[in-house]
Write a protein that holds these residues in place. Structure first.
Motif, short mmCIF file in Angstrom:
data_model
loop_
_atom_site.label_atom_id
_atom_site.label_comp_id
_atom_site.label_asym_id
_atom_site.label_seq_id
_atom_site.Cartn_x
_atom_site.Cartn_y
_atom_site.Cartn_z
N VAL A 466 0.88 -1.17 0.00
CA VAL A 466 0.00 0.00 0.00
C VAL A 466 0.91 1.22 0.00
CG1 VAL A 466 -1.84 1.23 1.19
CG2 VAL A 466 -1.71 -1.27 1.36
N VAL A 482 -3.06 0.13 -4.03
CA VAL A 482 -2.96 -1.14 -3.33
C VAL A 482 -2.74 -2.23 -4.37
CG1 VAL A 482 -4.14 -2.80 -1.83
CG2 VAL A 482 -4.49 -0.33 -1.50
N GLN A 484 -2.77 -6.18 -5.17
CA GLN A 484 -3.24 -7.50 -4.79
C GLN A 484 -2.94 -8.45 -5.94
OE1 GLN A 484 -7.31 -6.04 -4.03
NE2 GLN A 484 -7.11 -6.90 -1.97
N THR A 500 -13.11 2.61 3.61
CA THR A 500 -12.23 2.63 2.45
C THR A 500 -13.06 2.86 1.20
OG1 THR A 500 -10.66 1.11 3.47
CG2 THR A 500 -10.53 1.36 1.09
N ASN A 563 3.34 -2.88 3.76
CA ASN A 563 2.81 -4.14 3.25
C ASN A 563 1.88 -4.75 4.29
OD1 ASN A 563 2.86 -7.24 2.81
ND2 ASN A 563 3.62 -6.38 0.88
#
Length: 742
Positions: A466, A482, A484, A500, A563
């Protein structure tokens, strides 16, 4: 505004101040150039208190600088301030005029203690602690800066040169929030503690306190607080302290002996400059707050806009300027910005150093004349100090080191950040949330409004990283990317709501612009992003901001990478961090600077001023736009103005300025062509110092009695000139607004 006539034709008359034309031969080319430079410099890109005309407007800095302590060494002033958990630590600024400041040094680069809490390791931290409330002194040919580190006791840093290098002495002991006096007999005293004030002698080699020397010099029950600053002036000991129970104020205690007995007076109270307190982040009773937890578990206690509370000007030092005048530099809570510094003139009254001006002691103007200012014009051959802000806030990261505006949030892991290829690289370390992210680089936000933008390069990011731009505060927030797996998504997080926001569209590039839009006087900010650096889209809501006593810091911009999967991640690269300050150029705030006619409206009632034919200054109904509601602001130089009604009459303060005694002076031209016909008394009774409150808010300070023009919003009385200052909500009748008529 320093007018062109002041530059070319001003000369000084000793008894009072008049511009006399056709005297250009008195000025050297260098003086004229300096005056033009001062005029041009007024269009500032970063906030400075200097108005470019011999006056200044508080705050000195529109960013956080808490617990200020001040000394003068020869022609130089040095100001030390708190840095809490941020490093480098203990900042020192330098000035030649008490108004324009530049960075001098930090006392240390990193906390030199091995505990995890100083480095934000293993969920250990020193938020709201660290190092705070410094005392700076010069003695024995060197500088001393004393300060406390929670759990480590009293620290001292010494250097022959203000720029260092600094030597660290750990004195230990339970001495904090202290003032230090180097007495005439060579002894060194530390004055400390709250309520019950103690004095402890220190060893000259800074190895610790002198054993058995601690004594109570002021017992509890005398209304004395903390944040002590001790001075010896003309053989008398003066202790300046601040108290917050039940509300904020500044005390002075004096004695003929360091050991007492002391008598005490209040020397300053209730000065808010028209700013009320901001909402505080609150932890529910019986619970223990943990940095970084769900923000919905704590709330924000809204402050009353009418209350003074403890947000008014308080704790700080005093200093005698080169011209013999005395000044206080006290901190004040400026909303979500945090605590910053105000410069206040002082008046000695019956042997007491009172804040303020004769006729209005205990309060201080927001705009006043700079120290050493020669009223009327610059002295022949005298050049004004260069107007400057203390820091360069924008950074392209092309240098070999970070600019001094930057500080790390706790001690960083040195091997996991670098300046490389013109970019700042931060390695992502394990953390579940921004407040626990190590190697977070911060700088204070600057008000009243500003826009911070940074470029983020993403090619080094790994799964779980992040990275982005955040606000280190309690509660915190951020905007960033971010990762993923192999997917990048743009998100914004707000701790206050534990929410968020995910931007629906995917992000496929390797570079993005992130932005923080801050309206700090109104305690709000919003994030935005761009994929081309030109067109920005806002994300999430305009978030409320607080100032709180958990981290004891205001809002801070943060460049971060962490992280969330509990492992060492990749890295983020940042470039071209820029800060724009739309309110820094104040040249258009004051209507006399560009020759406009205005209508003046009382902020408490919404009603315009009107010059009654009866001769009294009163108010009228909100829609009245008649000729007698129009006023021209006449420039008398150096921020001084006269108010001329459209029918030619001038506003004048008669007597003590009671209601009905703000009337009109009928001289045809009491400053320009008729200057020689104006007596000293008439000059000062028709002259006001414009108090700039930004956004068309202002006050008028009489140069006759040092009080403000105002009108009660409730009694029906006419305008008076007997107001000590504004109330926190700006609704007591002394704060005015203007609208341009033509």
């Amino acid at each position: 505004m320093f007018c062109v006539y002041d530059i070319f034709y001003v000369t000084l008359r000793l008894k009072h101040i008049y511009c006399i034309y056709y005297n250009m031969k008195r000025f050297s080319l260098s003086t004229l150039f300096a005056a033009f430079s001062a005029l041009m410099a007024f269009a500032q890109s970063s906030w400075t208190a200097d108005n470019g005309n011999g006056t200044y407007t508080n705050p000195l800095f529109y960013d956080e600088f808490s617990d200020p302590d001040i000394i003068r060494v020869g022609d130089d002033y040095y100001l030390a301030g708190t840095t809490m958990h941020a490093v480098p630590g203990l900042v020192i600024l330098h000035s030649k005029d008490l108004v324009n400041w530049e960075f001098a040094s930090y006392c240390f680069d990193r906390f030199d203690f091995p505990e995890d809490k100083f480095a934000l390791k293993n969920h250990q931290e020193v938020y709201g602690r660290g190092i705070w409330a410094p005392c700076i002194r010069y003695a024995n040919g060197q500088f001393y800066v004393f300060s406390n580190i929670n759990g480590k006791g009293l620290q001292c840093y010494t250097a022959k040169d203000i720029k260092g290098p600094w030597k660290h002495h750990n004195l230990k002991g339970n001495i904090y929030d202290l003032g230090v006096l180097f007495d005439d007999d060579g002894k060194i005293y530390a004055i400390h503690k709250y309520g019950e004030v103690h004095c402890t002698e220190l060893k000259p080699d800074m190895s610790g306190p002198v054993e058995g020397s601690d004594r109570v010099i002021i017992p509890e029950g005398n209304g004395i607080g903390e944040g002590h600053h001790m001075y010896k002036i003309d053989g008398m000991y003066y202790l300046i302290s601040t108290d917050y129970s039940p509300n904020g104020r500044t005390t002075c205690s004096r004695s003929k002996s360091i050991w007492g007995p002391y008598e005490t007076r209040i020397i300053q109270a209730d000065e808010t400059y028209g700013y009320h307190g901001v909402g505080r982040t609150m932890v529910p009773r019986g619970t223990k707050y943990r940095i970084g937890e769900d923000g919905t578990k704590f709330g924000v206690n809204p402050a009353s806009p009418d209350a003074t509370g403890c947000d008014n000007a308080h704790q700080g030092g005093i200093v005698q300027a080169k011209d013999g005048t005395w000044w206080a530099l006290f901190m004040q809570d400026f909303h979500s910005i945090g605590r910053t510094v105000c410069l206040m003139p002082m008046t000695w009254e019956d042997g007491w150093p009172m804040v303020g001006l004769k006729g209005n002691l205990g309060r201080a103007p927001r705009t006043w004349f700079k120290p050493d200012t020669k009223l009327g014009c610059y002295s022949i051959g005298e050049e004004p100090q260069p107007m400057r802000a203390p820091y360069e806030r924008s950074d392209d990261f092309n240098g070999k080191s970070l600019k001094p505006i930057w500080q790390w949030n706790h001690n960083p892991e040195e091997k996991l950040w670098s300046l490389k290829g013109g970019k700042l690289r931060i390695q992502a370390q394990p953390a579940e949330q921004l407040m626990w992210a190590r190697n977070t680089l911060t700088q204070r936000v600057i008000g009243p409004k500003s826009i911070a933008t940074v470029e983020l390069y993403t090619k080094g990011m790994k799964d779980g990283d992040v990275c982005g731009l955040g606000n280190i505060n309690v509660p915190c927030s951020w905007i960033g990317l971010v990762k993923q797996g192999n997917t990048l998504s743009l998100r914004s997080f707000e701790q206050m709501t534990n929410d968020t926001v995910v931007v629906p569209s995917g992000f496929a590039g390797d570079k993005i612009w992130l932005r923080c839009i801050g309206d700090y006087d109104n305690n709000q900010m919003q994030y935005a992003y761009s994929t081309d650096g030109v067109n920005f889209q806002t994300v999430g809501r305009m978030m409320p901001l607080t100032y709180q006593l958990i981290s004891f810091q205001g809002s801070r911009h943060a460049l971060f990478a962490f992280n969330v999967k509990g492992k060492q991640g990749g890295y983020a690269e940042f470039d071209n961090f820029t800060v724009e300050e739309p309110c820094a150029d104040r040249s258009k705030n004051i209507p006399y600077a560009y020759g406009k006619t205005i209508r003046i409206i009382n902020k408490a009632t919404g009603r315009p001023m009107i010059a009654l034919k009866h001769g009294v200054l009163h108010d009228t109904h909100a829609g009245d736009k008649s000729e007698l509601t129009k006023f021209k602001v006449i420039d008398r130089g150096q921020g001084r103005v006269a108010l001329q009604c459209a029918d030619g009459r001038y506003v004048k303060v008669y007597g003590d300025g009671l209601p009905g005694d703000v009337r009109f002076f009928t001289d045809d031209a009491p400053f320009a062509g008729g200057a020689t016909r104006l007596s000293d008394d008439d000059f000062y009774r028709t002259t006001f110092l414009w108090q700039d409150f930004l956004d068309h808010d202002f006050m008028l300070l009489s140069l006759k009695n040092h009080k403000y023009v105002g009108k009660s919003p409730t009694t029906g009385s006419s305008y008076s000139c007997d107001y000590a200052g504004p109330d926190p909500a700006r609704k007591n009748g002394a704060v005015l607004m203007y609208e341009v008529v033509e």
